[in-house]
Design a protein around this motif. Structure first.
Motif, PDB file in Angstrom:
ATOM      1  N   ASP A 147      -3.202  10.348   0.131  1.00 44.29           N
ATOM      2  CA  ASP A 147      -4.232   9.657  -0.633  1.00 44.29           C
ATOM      3  C   ASP A 147      -5.568  10.339  -0.355  1.00 44.29           C
ATOM      4  OD1 ASP A 147      -6.269   7.830  -1.497  1.00 44.29           O
ATOM      5  OD2 ASP A 147      -4.804   6.200  -1.412  1.00 44.29           O
ATOM      6  N   ASP A 148      -6.192  10.922  -1.380  1.00 48.13           N
ATOM      7  CA  ASP A 148      -7.444  11.653  -1.203  1.00 48.13           C
ATOM      8  C   ASP A 148      -8.598  10.745  -0.794  1.00 48.13           C
ATOM      9  OD1 ASP A 148      -6.242  14.037  -1.850  1.00 48.13           O
ATOM     10  OD2 ASP A 148      -6.741  13.904  -3.978  1.00 48.13           O
ATOM     11  N   MET A 149      -8.498   9.452  -1.081  1.00 45.04           N
ATOM     12  CA  MET A 149      -9.592   8.531  -0.763  1.00 45.04           C
ATOM     13  C   MET A 149      -9.580   8.113   0.711  1.00 45.04           C
ATOM     14  SD  MET A 149     -11.508   8.048  -3.421  1.00 45.04           S
ATOM     15  CE  MET A 149     -12.311   6.457  -3.226  1.00 45.04           C
ATOM     16  N   ASN A 150      -8.404   7.728   1.221  1.00 43.52           N
ATOM     17  CA  ASN A 150      -8.371   7.214   2.594  1.00 43.52           C
ATOM     18  C   ASN A 150      -7.595   8.107   3.559  1.00 43.52           C
ATOM     19  OD1 ASN A 150      -5.644   6.689   2.079  1.00 43.52           O
ATOM     20  ND2 ASN A 150      -6.032   4.577   1.475  1.00 43.52           N
ATOM     21  N   GLY A 151      -7.035   9.210   3.055  1.00 44.15           N
ATOM     22  CA  GLY A 151      -6.320  10.142   3.922  1.00 44.15           C
ATOM     23  C   GLY A 151      -4.934   9.698   4.333  1.00 44.15           C
ATOM     24  N   ARG A 152      -4.449   8.566   3.830  1.00 44.81           N
ATOM     25  CA  ARG A 152      -3.132   8.069   4.206  1.00 44.81           C
ATOM     26  C   ARG A 152      -2.046   9.031   3.717  1.00 44.81           C
ATOM     27  NH1 ARG A 152      -3.196   3.360   1.871  1.00 44.81           N
ATOM     28  NH2 ARG A 152      -3.707   2.117   3.716  1.00 44.81           N
ATOM     29  N   CYS A 154       8.129  15.368   8.887  1.00 48.87           N
ATOM     30  CA  CYS A 154       6.806  15.165   8.285  1.00 48.87           C
ATOM     31  C   CYS A 154       6.079  14.015   8.976  1.00 48.87           C
ATOM     32  CB  CYS A 154       6.988  14.892   6.800  1.00 48.87           C
ATOM     33  SG  CYS A 154       5.526  14.228   5.947  1.00 48.87           S
ATOM     34  N   PHE A 155       6.810  12.920   9.209  1.00 47.07           N
ATOM     35  CA  PHE A 155       6.227  11.737   9.841  1.00 47.07           C
ATOM     36  C   PHE A 155       5.793  12.018  11.273  1.00 47.07           C
ATOM     37  CE2 PHE A 155       7.157   7.794  12.352  1.00 47.07           C
ATOM     38  CZ  PHE A 155       6.064   7.066  11.926  1.00 47.07           C
ATOM     39  N   SER A 156       6.613  12.777  12.008  1.00 47.02           N
ATOM     40  CA  SER A 156       6.285  13.080  13.405  1.00 47.02           C
ATOM     41  C   SER A 156       5.014  13.914  13.510  1.00 47.02           C
ATOM     42  CB  SER A 156       7.451  13.801  14.082  1.00 47.02           C
ATOM     43  OG  SER A 156       7.649  15.087  13.505  1.00 47.02           O
ATOM     44  N   LYS A 157       4.743  14.742  12.533  1.00 46.69           N
ATOM     45  CA  LYS A 157       3.545  15.575  12.536  1.00 46.69           C
ATOM     46  C   LYS A 157       2.303  14.770  12.196  1.00 46.69           C
ATOM     47  CE  LYS A 157       5.977  19.830  11.368  1.00 46.69           C
ATOM     48  NZ  LYS A 157       6.236  20.870  10.334  1.00 46.69           N
ATOM     49  N   GLU A 158       2.490  13.619  11.552  1.00 38.35           N
ATOM     50  CA  GLU A 158       1.355  12.772  11.178  1.00 38.35           C
ATOM     51  C   GLU A 158       1.035  11.730  12.214  1.00 38.35           C
ATOM     52  OE1 GLU A 158      -0.519  13.317   8.631  1.00 38.35           O
ATOM     53  OE2 GLU A 158       0.704  14.931   7.832  1.00 38.35           O
ATOM     54  N   LYS A 159       1.900  11.544  13.216  1.00 42.37           N
ATOM     55  CA  LYS A 159       1.696  10.502  14.225  1.00 42.37           C
ATOM     56  C   LYS A 159       0.570  10.851  15.176  1.00 42.37           C
ATOM     57  CE  LYS A 159       5.395   8.554  15.963  1.00 42.37           C
ATOM     58  NZ  LYS A 159       6.719   8.366  16.581  1.00 42.37           N
ATOM     59  N   SER A 212       5.167   6.114   7.155  1.00 40.89           N
ATOM     60  CA  SER A 212       3.733   6.356   7.307  1.00 40.89           C
ATOM     61  C   SER A 212       3.284   5.741   8.632  1.00 40.89           C
ATOM     62  CB  SER A 212       2.941   5.728   6.157  1.00 40.89           C
ATOM     63  OG  SER A 212       2.978   4.311   6.239  1.00 40.89           O
ATOM     64  N   LYS A 213       2.075   6.059   9.064  1.00 41.65           N
ATOM     65  CA  LYS A 213       1.551   5.493  10.306  1.00 41.65           C
ATOM     66  C   LYS A 213       1.496   3.974  10.224  1.00 41.65           C
ATOM     67  CE  LYS A 213      -1.370   9.326  11.891  1.00 41.65           C
ATOM     68  NZ  LYS A 213      -2.763   9.758  12.182  1.00 41.65           N
ATOM     69  N   GLU A 214       1.118   3.462   9.055  1.00 48.97           N
ATOM     70  CA  GLU A 214       0.943   2.018   8.892  1.00 48.97           C
ATOM     71  C   GLU A 214       2.283   1.290   8.794  1.00 48.97           C
ATOM     72  OE1 GLU A 214      -2.622   4.165   7.418  1.00 48.97           O
ATOM     73  OE2 GLU A 214      -0.476   4.324   7.047  1.00 48.97           O
ATOM     74  N   TYR A 215       3.285   1.973   8.278  1.00 56.43           N
ATOM     75  CA  TYR A 215       4.587   1.340   8.074  1.00 56.43           C
ATOM     76  C   TYR A 215       5.662   2.384   8.352  1.00 56.43           C
ATOM     77  CZ  TYR A 215       7.175  -2.666   6.338  1.00 56.43           C
ATOM     78  OH  TYR A 215       7.963  -3.784   6.237  1.00 56.43           O
ATOM     79  N   PRO A 216       6.182   2.466   9.595  1.00 57.36           N
ATOM     80  CA  PRO A 216       7.074   3.553  10.006  1.00 57.36           C
ATOM     81  C   PRO A 216       8.357   3.684   9.197  1.00 57.36           C
ATOM     82  CG  PRO A 216       6.214   2.393  11.921  1.00 57.36           C
ATOM     83  CD  PRO A 216       5.823   1.590  10.719  1.00 57.36           C
ATOM     84  N   ALA A 230       0.826  -1.210   0.000  1.00 61.89           N
ATOM     85  CA  ALA A 230       0.000   0.000   0.000  1.00 61.89           C
ATOM     86  C   ALA A 230       0.856   1.254   0.000  1.00 61.89           C
ATOM     87  CB  ALA A 230      -0.920  -0.006   1.221  1.00 61.89           C
ATOM     88  N   VAL A 231       1.938   1.236   0.791  1.00 58.11           N
ATOM     89  CA  VAL A 231       2.831   2.388   0.836  1.00 58.11           C
ATOM     90  C   VAL A 231       3.518   2.575  -0.502  1.00 58.11           C
ATOM     91  CG1 VAL A 231       4.937   3.302   1.888  1.00 58.11           C
ATOM     92  CG2 VAL A 231       3.198   2.259   3.320  1.00 58.11           C
ATOM     93  N   LEU A 232       3.980   1.470  -1.101  1.00 50.56           N
ATOM     94  CA  LEU A 232       4.647   1.559  -2.399  1.00 50.56           C
ATOM     95  C   LEU A 232       3.704   2.090  -3.458  1.00 50.56           C
ATOM     96  CD1 LEU A 232       6.591  -1.789  -2.204  1.00 50.56           C
ATOM     97  CD2 LEU A 232       7.629   0.469  -2.387  1.00 50.56           C
ATOM     98  N   ALA A 233       2.454   1.674  -3.403  1.00 50.54           N
ATOM     99  CA  ALA A 233       1.469   2.161  -4.374  1.00 50.54           C
ATOM    100  C   ALA A 233       1.233   3.654  -4.210  1.00 50.54           C
ATOM    101  CB  ALA A 233       0.155   1.401  -4.208  1.00 50.54           C
ATOM    102  N   ALA A 234       1.284   4.118  -2.972  1.00 53.29           N
ATOM    103  CA  ALA A 234       1.060   5.546  -2.716  1.00 53.29           C
ATOM    104  C   ALA A 234       2.167   6.417  -3.277  1.00 53.29           C
ATOM    105  CB  ALA A 234       0.931   5.791  -1.210  1.00 53.29           C
TER     106      ALA A 234
END
Length: 208
Positions: free
Chosen positions: A67-72, A203-208, A103-107, A9-13
Motif C-alpha cells: 500500500d503506497d499510502m501506509n506502507g503495509r 516474503c512475510f519473514s522479510k517483512e517482519k 502481513s504484520k497486522e494479520y499473520p 484491511a488485509v482483504l482490501a489490500a
C-alpha cells in the motif's frame, strides 16, 4: 472487533485491477471460459473479473502487494480461478479464489473470495458451506469477513493450511446471495500450492 478490522484491511489490500475472460459457447452447446477471444465457431461474451490476475493462471501463484499510502505489505498465495454456480435455464458461472494472506497486522488469513466484487455475493447463511481436502473431514466455513469474502478463525485456518500443504486437491461448497442452494466446485489441484506458500512465507519473514 480489532481482528475483524485488520482482516478487512488485509482483504482490501488484495484488490487488483479488473481484467476480462470470455464465455465461449460452441455449436454443441458446451461452454468454455478463457482469456483468449472466442473463435469464429463459438458464440462469445466478455465477463469482467476483479482481483483475478494473481489467481487467473493454471496453478497457485505467489504475489506481494504494498500500500503506497501506509506502507503495509501483504504476501499471499492465491489459487487458480475456480468456477461454480447455477446451471440450467438461468445458468450463471461465478468465479472465486482461495487466498492465503500474510502481513504484520494479520499473520495468517485464509479466505475464499468472489472475483466479481460488485455483484456476486456470499450468502449470509454460512450453514453447509465449507472446504474438503482429499479424504479429510469437511471443514465448515464459519466467518464472513464481508459480502465477497468468507473464511475461518485462526485455529481452524491453521488446520486447513496443514491439509493444503500435504494434500492433492481441494473442493469447495458455497452458497451465494440470495439463493439457498449450495454449489460444489470441481477439485482444485494443490500441486503448485507448496511453492506459492513457501514464497509467501519467505516474503512475510522479510517483512517482519
Amino acid at each position: 472487533m480489532k481482528k475483524s478490522l485488520l482482516a478487512a484491511a488485509v482483504l482490501a489490500a488484495l484488490c487488483a485491477p479488473s481484467w476480462a475472460i470470455n464465455k465461449c459457447t460452441g455449436p454443441d452447446g458446451k461452454v468454455a471460459y478463457q482469456e483468449a477471444p472466442c473463435d469464429a465457431n463459438n458464440q462469445g461474451s466478455e465477463i469482467k473479473v476483479v482481483s483475478g490476475k494473481p489467481g487467473s493462471g493454471q496453478g497457485w501463484q505467489f504475489s506481494r502487494q504494498k500500500d503506497d499510502m501506509n506502507g503495509r505489505v501483504v504476501c499471499f498465495a492465491s489459487s487458480p480461478t475456480i468456477y461454480t454456480g447455477y446451471r440450467g435455464v438461468h445458468s450463471k458461472m461465478i468465479s472465486v479464489h482461495v487466498q492465503v494472506a500474510m502481513s504484520k497486522e494479520y499473520p495468517l488469513l485464509l479466505s475464499i473470495r468472489t472475483s466479481t466484487a460488485g455483484s456476486d455475493l456470499f450468502h449470509n447463511d454460512l450453514l453447509g458451506m465449507g472446504v474438503k481436502v482429499d479424504g479429510n473431514e469437511f471443514v465448515p466455513i464459519t466467518q464472513k469477513f464481508n459480502s465477497n469474502a468468507v473464511g475461518f478463525p485462526d485455529e481452524v485456518a491453521l488446520n486447513v493450511m496443514q491439509q493444503l500443504v500435504a494434500g492433492k486437491e481441494l473442493r469447495l461448497r458455497l452458497r451465494f446471495w440470495p439463493y439457498q442452494q449450495l454449489h460444489d466446485t470441481d477439485p482444485v489441484p494443490l500441486g503448485s500450492f507448496k511453492q506459492a506458500w513457501a514464497l509467501a512465507r519467505d516474503c512475510f519473514s522479510k517483512e517482519k
